[in-house]
Every structure is written in structure tokens, then in C-alpha cells.
Motif scaffolding. Sequence first.
Motif, PDB file in Angstrom:
ATOM      1  N   ARG A 168       0.777  -1.260  -0.008  1.00  0.00           N
ATOM      2  CA  ARG A 168      -0.104  -0.021  -0.057  1.00  0.00           C
ATOM      3  C   ARG A 168       0.901   1.007  -0.004  1.00  0.00           C
ATOM      4  O   ARG A 168       0.547   2.239  -0.223  1.00  0.00           O
ATOM      5  N   SER A 169       2.051   1.342   0.088  1.00  0.00           N
ATOM      6  CA  SER A 169       3.083   2.196  -0.053  1.00  0.00           C
ATOM      7  C   SER A 169       4.025   2.078  -1.189  1.00  0.00           C
ATOM      8  O   SER A 169       5.135   1.678  -1.238  1.00  0.00           O
ATOM      9  N   PRO A 170       3.385   1.837  -2.400  1.00  0.00           N
ATOM     10  CA  PRO A 170       4.449   1.742  -3.456  1.00  0.00           C
ATOM     11  C   PRO A 170       5.543   2.550  -3.882  1.00  0.00           C
ATOM     12  O   PRO A 170       6.391   2.179  -4.324  1.00  0.00           O
ATOM     13  N   ILE A 191      -2.487   1.577  -7.036  1.00  0.00           N
ATOM     14  CA  ILE A 191      -1.116   1.065  -6.460  1.00  0.00           C
ATOM     15  C   ILE A 191      -0.582   0.484  -7.770  1.00  0.00           C
ATOM     16  O   ILE A 191       0.618   0.716  -7.993  1.00  0.00           O
TER      17      ILE A 191
END
Length: 273
Positions: free
Chosen positions: A136-138, A177
Motif C-alpha cells: 500500500r506504499s508503492p 497502486i
Amino acid sequence: MSILEGPVSDQIDSTTAQPARRYNYWLGGKDNFAVDRASGDEILRTFPTARLAALENRRFLQRATRFLAAEAGIRQFLDIGTGLPTADNTHEVAQRIAPETRVVYVDNDPMVMAHARALLTSTPQGRTTYLEADLRSPGAILAQPQLRETLDLREPVALMLVAVLHFVAGYGAGAPIVRTLMDALPSGSFLVVTNATKDPLPARMAADYDAALAAGTTNIWPRDRAEFTDLFAGLELIEPGVTPVSEWRAQDEPEPRPDPAHIAMYGGVGRKP
């Protein structure tokens, strides 16, 4: 999945179910805790063929990797949502075909990372690297220096999102994402995705799935065909397109193939033009 801001190898939590360990339980592995087995059994009560779905998803990963290495000539893989090591992991399948293949594995479960570093060893010609980070934090994944030390982002990369994107809940939540990650990869790169779906389920089972989501007894977000297909927007879908994972290029798998309702998972592979 929790967002990790740095190495957390001393933070293995045996009190909260983790997807990788639950998957390991379904595949018959030993790297799981009682809470993971309880969570897995709860899902099995709603979806009794979850173990079969996990096995077929794994076979899809291996077939897709063989296609990419042998037919598409891909020599770099970014595998996010690695899971606990088992037989024929991404780098093993690819490096049997092309020993010089490089693979970056990414997961946010410290137990996965501990096992990966110990067990997932590369060929001398190739390389494997392991990053603790969250899908979720690409942007944070792409910014990791170890990624760019291992992969040359000027050359095609296969982005593997196998049985991980369905932990990103919300209709349309997966697409941004995927876009962020694919935008960082050059022409000729590939996207491989699998995601749970309710589409082939009988009405009663689909209703039970909705109830489990509402009750929080499952965190696996099902995507319908339209939402799943949208993940490949701007890409060229590789034949046979979006299919149940058990049917994607499965001509050499044992017959008869499973009923799609027993798998309830879409798979697809797309190429960036």
C-alpha cells in the motif's frame, strides 16, 4: 497488512493472524501459529475449498513465471507479497530457465523475511534481494536503494502481485497502486495479478462471503471481473486474458480442471506496450 517503516525482524507477532502464515497453513506448511490456523479454519467454514484455491494460485504463479522467463525473455522480477518460501518460488522457476535472472522479493511480514533470507538463495549468475515494505506504499518500495541495486529499471521487469492485492480493500483501491508501480517500469514490462472474486460463487456462498467481510472474519477483498480487468488498463492482455487461475495456460495440468466456483480467483498477465 501493516505499513513497515524499517527492518522489523524482531517484531514477529504470534497473536495476530498474518496472510502469509495462513496461506502456509493451507498449503500444509509448518510456519504458522495457532492464530493463523484459527483464521484459516474460519475462512474454510465460508469457503471450504480455500486450500485448493491456494494450491491452484501457486501453480498459476509458476506457469506465469515460466511463460515470462521462457517465452517473453524476462530476466527481472519484482515479486510483492512473497509469502513464506515453499517449492518452486519465483526465482527458482525463472533461474532454471535463465540463471542470470534477478528477483526482488517484497513482503511486510518479518517472519517471511527471516525465512526468505535464509532459504531463497540465488544462482551464482543471478541475484535475489528481500525488502520489508508494504504494497500500500508503492512509492516507498520503488525508493528502496536495494531495489535499484538489483533491478535495472531501464530494462523490462515483471511485476508479480499474486494473491496480495486482495488485501487492499475497496472497489477501485488496487488500481492506483498498480499504476504507480507500472509507471516506474519501462516498455516491455509485464504485470501478473491474481485476486479473489465472488463472481463464480453460488448466491448463498456469495452472501456468506459478504457477511464475513462485514464481520471482519476475512480481510480478503473480492474483485469482480470488471474491477480486476481494470488493473490491466493500458496494458496488452496476454492470451487467454482474464481467467480463473486454474485455467490460465493450464493445458499441461492434470484433468479435469477444478470448478471455477471452487477456486474463486481471477488471474491475468499483461504487457506494457
